[in-house]
Design a protein around this motif. Structure first.
Motif, PDB file in Angstrom:
ATOM      1  N   THR A 262       5.523  49.739  52.227  1.00 14.99           N
ATOM      2  CA  THR A 262       4.856  48.949  52.712  1.00 14.99           C
ATOM      3  C   THR A 262       4.888  47.924  53.187  1.00 14.99           C
ATOM      4  OG1 THR A 262       7.492  48.204  52.453  1.00 14.99           O
ATOM      5  CG2 THR A 262       6.936  48.412  50.340  1.00 14.99           C
ATOM      6  N   GLU A 263       4.339  46.932  53.729  1.00  8.59           N
ATOM      7  CA  GLU A 263       4.338  46.322  55.000  1.00  8.59           C
ATOM      8  C   GLU A 263       5.366  46.450  55.537  1.00  8.59           C
ATOM      9  OE1 GLU A 263       2.079  42.425  54.622  1.00  8.59           O
ATOM     10  OE2 GLU A 263       1.337  42.564  53.155  1.00  8.59           O
ATOM     11  N   TYR A 264       5.344  46.285  56.627  1.00 14.76           N
ATOM     12  CA  TYR A 264       7.059  45.796  57.640  1.00 14.76           C
ATOM     13  C   TYR A 264       6.476  45.581  59.034  1.00 14.76           C
ATOM     14  CZ  TYR A 264       5.319  50.436  60.029  1.00 14.76           C
ATOM     15  OH  TYR A 264       4.517  51.522  61.036  1.00 14.76           O
ATOM     16  N   THR A 265       7.145  45.249  59.846  1.00 15.82           N
ATOM     17  CA  THR A 265       7.283  44.560  61.009  1.00 15.82           C
ATOM     18  C   THR A 265       8.202  45.441  61.601  1.00 15.82           C
ATOM     19  OG1 THR A 265       7.353  41.855  59.811  1.00 15.82           O
ATOM     20  CG2 THR A 265       8.098  42.826  62.546  1.00 15.82           C
ATOM     21  N   LEU A 266       7.861  46.018  63.424  1.00 16.67           N
ATOM     22  CA  LEU A 266       7.800  46.594  63.845  1.00 16.67           C
ATOM     23  C   LEU A 266       8.829  45.738  64.820  1.00 16.67           C
ATOM     24  CD1 LEU A 266       9.364  49.209  64.993  1.00 16.67           C
ATOM     25  CD2 LEU A 266       6.415  49.491  65.867  1.00 16.67           C
ATOM     26  N   GLU A 267      10.479  45.975  65.145  1.00 13.49           N
ATOM     27  CA  GLU A 267      10.160  45.501  66.408  1.00 13.49           C
ATOM     28  C   GLU A 267      11.883  46.120  67.218  1.00 13.49           C
ATOM     29  OE1 GLU A 267      13.744  42.308  64.359  1.00 13.49           O
ATOM     30  OE2 GLU A 267      12.147  41.687  63.869  1.00 13.49           O
TER      31      GLU A 267
END
Length: 158
Positions: A77-82
């Motif tokens: 799925t879409e994700y944000t990497l931090e």
């Protein structure tokens, strides 16, 4: 399949894939957190090193991790990497980390209720085998580490 089990196995997969990359870059992989929120997810990687972590360190790790994630594609799925340092409200992930911070104030949230409650805030007394010992007021709780969803140090300012 139970959603918690899916997230747990996904987290284990991500740890196995990404922690060696962080270590190979010369950093300590303090912990990895993957939270799925509907269609969007957040992958947080906490790094540490002696002397502290700078923004440039986070950028270096982020670029390398992004490349690995693009090739391996473990998140569908879409994700944000931090990528960040653990910070003052340092999250605790392992039994060794809990032992290291014995004597500190902590906030712990459990995946499911234990002795009728899910949230604990108090003094981290230490660990006993696979249990985290927390004193809340006059009561001591032995919390199984596998029930802990999130745990953070509560910074104190003297």
């Amino acid at each position: 399949m139970y959603e918690g089990v899916q997230v747990s196995s996904k987290l284990e997969q991500l740890q196995g894939l990404l922690a060696p990359v962080v270590v190979a870059l010369g950093y300590q992989c303090w912990g990895i957190d993957f939270s799925s929120q509907g269609k969007h997810s957040v992958l947080r990687i906490y790094i540490d090193k002696e002397g502290g972590v700078l923004v440039d360190d986070c950028a270096i790790v982020s670029r390398q991790i992004s490349g690995v994630l693009d090739v391996e594609d473990p998140i569908s799925t879409e994700y944000t990497l931090e990528v960040s340092s653990p910070g003052m409200e340092r999250p605790l992930f392992t039994i060794e980390q809990f032992a290291l911070y014995a004597g500190e104030q902590v906030r712990i949230k459990l995946r499911s209720p234990f002795e009728g409650r899910r949230n604990f805030q108090g003094l981290l007394r230490g660990v006993e085998e696979q249990d985290v010992v927390v004193q809340v007021e006059d009561h001591e709780f032995l919390l199984p580490i596998d029930l802990i969803d999130k745990a953070n140090i509560i910074p104190t300012f003297d």
